[in-house]
Every structure is written in structure tokens, then in C-alpha cells.
Design a protein around this motif. Sequence first.
Motif, PDB file in Angstrom:
ATOM      1  N   PHE A  50     -14.086  10.283   0.826  1.00 11.03           N
ATOM      2  CA  PHE A  50     -13.454  11.106   2.094  1.00 11.03           C
ATOM      3  C   PHE A  50     -14.222  10.022   3.472  1.00 11.03           C
ATOM      4  CE2 PHE A  50     -14.655  13.667   5.509  1.00 11.03           C
ATOM      5  CZ  PHE A  50     -13.340  13.798   6.463  1.00 11.03           C
ATOM      6  N   THR A  51     -16.117  10.089   2.594  1.00 10.40           N
ATOM      7  CA  THR A  51     -16.088   9.551   3.695  1.00 10.40           C
ATOM      8  C   THR A  51     -16.749   7.600   3.984  1.00 10.40           C
ATOM      9  OG1 THR A  51     -18.154  11.464   3.313  1.00 10.40           O
ATOM     10  CG2 THR A  51     -18.991   9.766   4.797  1.00 10.40           C
ATOM     11  N   LEU A  52     -16.428   7.262   2.851  1.00 11.77           N
ATOM     12  CA  LEU A  52     -16.393   6.118   2.586  1.00 11.77           C
ATOM     13  C   LEU A  52     -15.009   5.165   3.427  1.00 11.77           C
ATOM     14  CD1 LEU A  52     -17.774   5.135  -0.440  1.00 11.77           C
ATOM     15  CD2 LEU A  52     -18.667   4.288   1.756  1.00 11.77           C
ATOM     16  N   SER A  53     -14.088   6.311   3.511  1.00 16.26           N
ATOM     17  CA  SER A  53     -12.195   5.442   3.650  1.00 16.26           C
ATOM     18  C   SER A  53     -12.181   5.298   5.411  1.00 16.26           C
ATOM     19  CB  SER A  53     -11.476   6.504   2.823  1.00 16.26           C
ATOM     20  OG  SER A  53     -11.278   6.681   2.122  1.00 16.26           O
ATOM     21  N   TRP A  54     -12.652   7.395   6.260  1.00 19.31           N
ATOM     22  CA  TRP A  54     -12.454   6.662   7.318  1.00 19.31           C
ATOM     23  C   TRP A  54     -14.077   7.216   8.438  1.00 19.31           C
ATOM     24  CZ3 TRP A  54      -7.826   7.156   9.344  1.00 19.31           C
ATOM     25  CH2 TRP A  54      -7.255   8.402   8.270  1.00 19.31           C
ATOM     26  N   ALA A  55     -15.234   7.521   7.792  1.00 18.91           N
ATOM     27  CA  ALA A  55     -16.196   7.184   8.913  1.00 18.91           C
ATOM     28  C   ALA A  55     -16.413   6.184   9.446  1.00 18.91           C
ATOM     29  CB  ALA A  55     -17.794   6.956   7.891  1.00 18.91           C
ATOM     30  N   PRO A  56     -15.700   4.599   8.876  1.00 18.71           N
ATOM     31  CA  PRO A  56     -15.507   3.350   9.840  1.00 18.71           C
ATOM     32  C   PRO A  56     -14.022   3.097  10.847  1.00 18.71           C
ATOM     33  CG  PRO A  56     -16.056   2.926   7.426  1.00 18.71           C
ATOM     34  CD  PRO A  56     -15.337   4.116   7.301  1.00 18.71           C
ATOM     35  N   PHE A  57     -13.790   4.195  10.124  1.00 15.55           N
ATOM     36  CA  PHE A  57     -12.648   4.012  11.493  1.00 15.55           C
ATOM     37  C   PHE A  57     -13.099   5.303  12.604  1.00 15.55           C
ATOM     38  CE2 PHE A  57      -8.853   6.407  13.165  1.00 15.55           C
ATOM     39  CZ  PHE A  57      -8.313   5.550  13.542  1.00 15.55           C
ATOM     40  N   PHE A  58     -13.477   6.068  12.336  1.00 12.65           N
ATOM     41  CA  PHE A  58     -14.204   6.755  13.902  1.00 12.65           C
ATOM     42  C   PHE A  58     -14.903   6.667  14.440  1.00 12.65           C
ATOM     43  CE2 PHE A  58     -11.079  10.367  11.116  1.00 12.65           C
ATOM     44  CZ  PHE A  58     -10.506  10.114  11.728  1.00 12.65           C
ATOM     45  N   ILE A  59     -16.312   5.693  13.843  1.00 12.37           N
ATOM     46  CA  ILE A  59     -17.419   5.657  14.423  1.00 12.37           C
ATOM     47  C   ILE A  59     -16.863   4.610  15.088  1.00 12.37           C
ATOM     48  CG2 ILE A  59     -19.462   4.430  13.965  1.00 12.37           C
ATOM     49  CD1 ILE A  59     -19.353   5.609  11.126  1.00 12.37           C
ATOM     50  N   THR A  60     -15.863   3.570  14.947  1.00 13.45           N
ATOM     51  CA  THR A  60     -15.833   2.332  15.539  1.00 13.45           C
ATOM     52  C   THR A  60     -14.518   2.904  17.186  1.00 13.45           C
ATOM     53  OG1 THR A  60     -15.698   1.227  13.340  1.00 13.45           O
ATOM     54  CG2 THR A  60     -14.947   0.315  15.425  1.00 13.45           C
ATOM     55  N   GLY A  61     -14.077   4.280  16.193  1.00  9.49           N
ATOM     56  CA  GLY A  61     -13.047   4.344  17.561  1.00  9.49           C
ATOM     57  C   GLY A  61     -13.985   4.867  18.752  1.00  9.49           C
ATOM     58  N   GLY A 105      -5.676   4.382   2.679  1.00 12.73           N
ATOM     59  CA  GLY A 105      -6.282   3.760   1.436  1.00 12.73           C
ATOM     60  C   GLY A 105      -6.981   4.442   0.935  1.00 12.73           C
ATOM     61  N   ASN A 106      -7.301   5.784   1.133  1.00 12.25           N
ATOM     62  CA  ASN A 106      -8.337   7.337   0.862  1.00 12.25           C
ATOM     63  C   ASN A 106      -6.925   8.482   0.239  1.00 12.25           C
ATOM     64  OD1 ASN A 106      -9.946   9.180   0.354  1.00 12.25           O
ATOM     65  ND2 ASN A 106      -9.370  10.471   1.841  1.00 12.25           N
ATOM     66  N   SER A 107      -5.372   7.779   0.535  1.00  9.16           N
ATOM     67  CA  SER A 107      -4.601   8.132   0.288  1.00  9.16           C
ATOM     68  C   SER A 107      -3.826   7.685  -1.516  1.00  9.16           C
ATOM     69  CB  SER A 107      -3.273   8.516   0.865  1.00  9.16           C
ATOM     70  OG  SER A 107      -3.708   9.397   2.297  1.00  9.16           O
ATOM     71  N   LEU A 108      -4.673   6.597  -1.457  1.00  9.30           N
ATOM     72  CA  LEU A 108      -4.545   5.950  -3.290  1.00  9.30           C
ATOM     73  C   LEU A 108      -5.475   6.118  -3.574  1.00  9.30           C
ATOM     74  CD1 LEU A 108      -2.942   3.626  -4.996  1.00  9.30           C
ATOM     75  CD2 LEU A 108      -3.852   1.880  -3.739  1.00  9.30           C
ATOM     76  N   LEU A 109      -6.787   6.381  -3.629  1.00  9.97           N
ATOM     77  CA  LEU A 109      -7.734   6.837  -4.110  1.00  9.97           C
ATOM     78  C   LEU A 109      -7.651   7.942  -4.480  1.00  9.97           C
ATOM     79  CD1 LEU A 109     -11.009   5.048  -2.448  1.00  9.97           C
ATOM     80  CD2 LEU A 109     -10.186   4.965  -3.935  1.00  9.97           C
ATOM     81  N   ASN A 110      -7.218   9.290  -3.944  1.00 12.37           N
ATOM     82  CA  ASN A 110      -7.289  10.621  -4.412  1.00 12.37           C
ATOM     83  C   ASN A 110      -6.618  10.602  -5.374  1.00 12.37           C
ATOM     84  OD1 ASN A 110      -8.862  12.096  -2.531  1.00 12.37           O
ATOM     85  ND2 ASN A 110      -6.842  11.928  -1.563  1.00 12.37           N
ATOM     86  N   PRO A 111      -5.497  10.190  -5.917  1.00 10.13           N
ATOM     87  CA  PRO A 111      -4.317  10.384  -7.529  1.00 10.13           C
ATOM     88  C   PRO A 111      -5.417   9.641  -8.635  1.00 10.13           C
ATOM     89  CG  PRO A 111      -3.352   8.973  -5.930  1.00 10.13           C
ATOM     90  CD  PRO A 111      -4.666   9.696  -4.819  1.00 10.13           C
ATOM     91  N   LEU A 156       1.011  -1.309  -0.116  1.00 11.28           N
ATOM     92  CA  LEU A 156      -0.609  -0.390  -0.523  1.00 11.28           C
ATOM     93  C   LEU A 156       1.277   1.454  -0.282  1.00 11.28           C
ATOM     94  CD1 LEU A 156      -2.877   1.522   0.197  1.00 11.28           C
ATOM     95  CD2 LEU A 156      -2.890   1.239   3.120  1.00 11.28           C
ATOM     96  N   ALA A 157       1.867   1.305   0.819  1.00  9.76           N
ATOM     97  CA  ALA A 157       3.252   2.119   1.136  1.00  9.76           C
ATOM     98  C   ALA A 157       3.834   2.883  -0.673  1.00  9.76           C
ATOM     99  CB  ALA A 157       3.924   2.343   2.283  1.00  9.76           C
ATOM    100  N   ARG A 201      -5.730  -3.168  11.664  1.00  9.31           N
ATOM    101  CA  ARG A 201      -5.803  -3.387  11.440  1.00  9.31           C
ATOM    102  C   ARG A 201      -6.595  -3.278   9.575  1.00  9.31           C
ATOM    103  NH1 ARG A 201      -1.754  -7.814  12.344  1.00  9.31           N
ATOM    104  NH2 ARG A 201      -0.921  -7.830  13.544  1.00  9.31           N
ATOM    105  N   TYR A 202      -7.605  -2.981   9.642  1.00 10.17           N
ATOM    106  CA  TYR A 202      -8.815  -3.130   8.548  1.00 10.17           C
ATOM    107  C   TYR A 202      -8.754  -1.834   8.467  1.00 10.17           C
ATOM    108  CZ  TYR A 202      -8.685  -8.362   9.529  1.00 10.17           C
ATOM    109  OH  TYR A 202      -8.215  -9.604   9.816  1.00 10.17           O
ATOM    110  N   LEU A 203      -9.330  -0.825   9.766  1.00  9.66           N
ATOM    111  CA  LEU A 203     -10.264   0.451   8.933  1.00  9.66           C
ATOM    112  C   LEU A 203      -9.180   1.147   9.166  1.00  9.66           C
ATOM    113  CD1 LEU A 203     -13.076  -0.111  12.030  1.00  9.66           C
ATOM    114  CD2 LEU A 203     -13.228  -0.785   9.633  1.00  9.66           C
ATOM    115  N   TRP A 204      -8.478   1.237  10.310  1.00  9.82           N
ATOM    116  CA  TRP A 204      -7.207   2.239   9.710  1.00  9.82           C
ATOM    117  C   TRP A 204      -6.559   2.296   8.564  1.00  9.82           C
ATOM    118  CZ3 TRP A 204      -1.352   2.030   9.723  1.00  9.82           C
ATOM    119  CH2 TRP A 204      -0.655   2.998   9.751  1.00  9.82           C
ATOM    120  N   LEU A 205      -6.433   0.976   8.202  1.00 10.16           N
ATOM    121  CA  LEU A 205      -5.705   1.018   6.576  1.00 10.16           C
ATOM    122  C   LEU A 205      -6.744   1.001   5.582  1.00 10.16           C
ATOM    123  CD1 LEU A 205      -3.360  -0.547   6.466  1.00 10.16           C
ATOM    124  CD2 LEU A 205      -4.459  -2.312   5.299  1.00 10.16           C
TER     125      LEU A 205
END
Length: 335
Positions: free
Chosen positions: A234-245, A270-276, A14-15, A262-266
Motif C-alpha cells: 500500500f505504501t510503495l504503491s500510493w505514497a509517490p502519487f500523494f507526495i508528488t501531488g 497497480g496495487n489492485s494487482l498486488l493484492n490478489p 493492466l486492467a 502516466r506513472y505514479l497514478w498507474l
Amino acid sequence: MESSFSFGVVLAVLASLIIAANALVAVVMMLLIHKNDGVGLCFTLNLAVADTLIGVAISGLVTDQISSPARSTQKTLCSLRMAFVTSSSAASVLTVMLIAFDRYLAIKQPLRYFQIMSGLVAGACIAGLWLVSYFIGFLPLGVPIFQQTTYQGPCSFFAVFHPRFVLTLSCVGFFPALLLFVFFYCDMLKIASVHSQQIRKMEHAGAVAGAYRPSRTPNDFKAIRTVAVLIGSFTLSWAPFFITGIVQVACQGCHLYLVLERYLWLLGVGNSLLNPLIYAYWQKEVRQQLYQMALGVKKGLTSLFLLLSARNGGPQRPRESSCHIVTISHPQLDG
């Protein structure tokens, strides 16, 4: 150990993809800025730089995930690494907000846009954005309640940062940003609809000649489409992580750290790969520049291949031509 190794491999892949894709978009944006000198392109370039730094930051975690627990990173170094990851992620999110605001301003104030969004203002926005991002990322290092009391490797987000930090980011950053995105999108859609209705009325009344084709409304809807895709990713990538947190903070007996790390933070990273990919496929000027760069690379490789072929086959060709001349001249001598 095997699970940690697999996670490290996924993180490494991913990196690498994030760095490669965003570095390519950054080069494209610099070429476009050199040609067009657009302020909005500077924001897109800043987004590519922020996402590239995210890839660089998470690549530093790969070694700790793959190596044995005895060689795990120290807490101080792990905290600095995660602060750098958080700062780069915050810069990416804030840049997406800045791009959405730039599109919104271009539609809301089309006549005054270039007066408001000058090069000096854009530079100040980008500089302030990075200051805020690093303040957010390094905030847990100065606030003890945002730090974990105990540390056990390997290095990860919740190994050094307490879920309270995620709760604070959610209440102060994520959900206000999401609401602001929705406001921009709805207002832009309203403005574009009003413009479309006005143009149809003018055409119906005969105020606009048949040869005249208004071009601003398609541009309006193009900007709306871009903002909508940015909001969705942005919403689909980060919302699960913040809601679960938030759920982890509310439910102390729940053990959701593995799912978060292992999953939600990843997924969020991954949103940084979607942006370009969004800008490569949705922006016509980016696609054209990529095509021109591909043609240039193709020409360069073709020239290099011909040069190498000429060097390898050069000494043999004169011998073949000289033999051919001798063969033709023999009948003439016999006659």
C-alpha cells in the motif's frame, strides 16, 4: 499521440490483469466462505470485488487514450469515470484497513473476537465502507474548488480534478491511514512478542507438557506478516502519487501532471494487482483452493479431450477390430 496510444495499451493490459486476477480470487473466496463461513474471508472477498471494479473503471479510459483528440470524452462523462475510479480505489484502501483491523482484533481480543466481529457487524462495516468510498469519489463533483476550470482531453485524473483534491485526500485519508497501519502493526508485534515470552517461561517452568505445542503464536506472526506485506504494498504503491501531488499544489510553477498521471497514478492503481497476488501466495488456504480448482479444470479438459477424440475416431475402430478377427480366422479355415 503515440505516447497516449502507448499509455492506453499499458492501461488495457493492466486492467485485464487486474480483472482476471481479482475475479479468480473472488471465486476462491466465495468457495472458502461456503466451506468455512469465516467473517475475515468476507473482507478479503470485498477487497477482490473493489479491485475488480478498479480494473473495470480504468478499462473505460482505454478508448479515450487510444482514440484521436477529436473524439475525446466529454467533461461530465470523464468526471463520472474518474469519480468511479476514485471510489473503487478508496474502497480498496479502506478494505485493506478493515482487514488489518480484523487481524489486529483477532490478536488483541482472541476470546471475544467472534462476539465482537459477528456477521451483522461485518456486513455493517462493509456497507459503511462503500458509502464512505462513494462519498469520497464523487466529492469533487459537488465541490467546485476540487474541479479543473478548463478541460482538454483525453480523459485523465487531473484533466477534471484539481490537485487540491489530492492534497485533501492526503491529509484526511492517506497519511492517517498509514499511521493507523503502523499502529496496528507495532501493537500486533508487541502482543505476539509478549505471548511468545509467556509461552517460553511456561515451558521453562514445566507448566506445559512436552507433547503440547502452542499454536497461537505462529498464527499471530502469520497475521503480522500478512499485515506487514499489505502495509508495504500500500505504501510503495500510493505514497509517490500523494507526495508528488502535494508538491504540485505547493509549487504552482511545477508541471508534474504528466508524471502523476502516466506513472505514479498507474503505480497506485497497480496495487489492485498486488493484492490478489499477496493473498494467493501468502494464504495457505487460498493456495489449496486454487490447486483444487486447477485440478478440477484439468479433469474437465481431459474429459472433454477424450470425448472429442472418441467422437472423431469412433467410426474407424470397429473396422480395425473386424479386420483383425478375419485375419486370425483364416488359418483355422485352411486347416
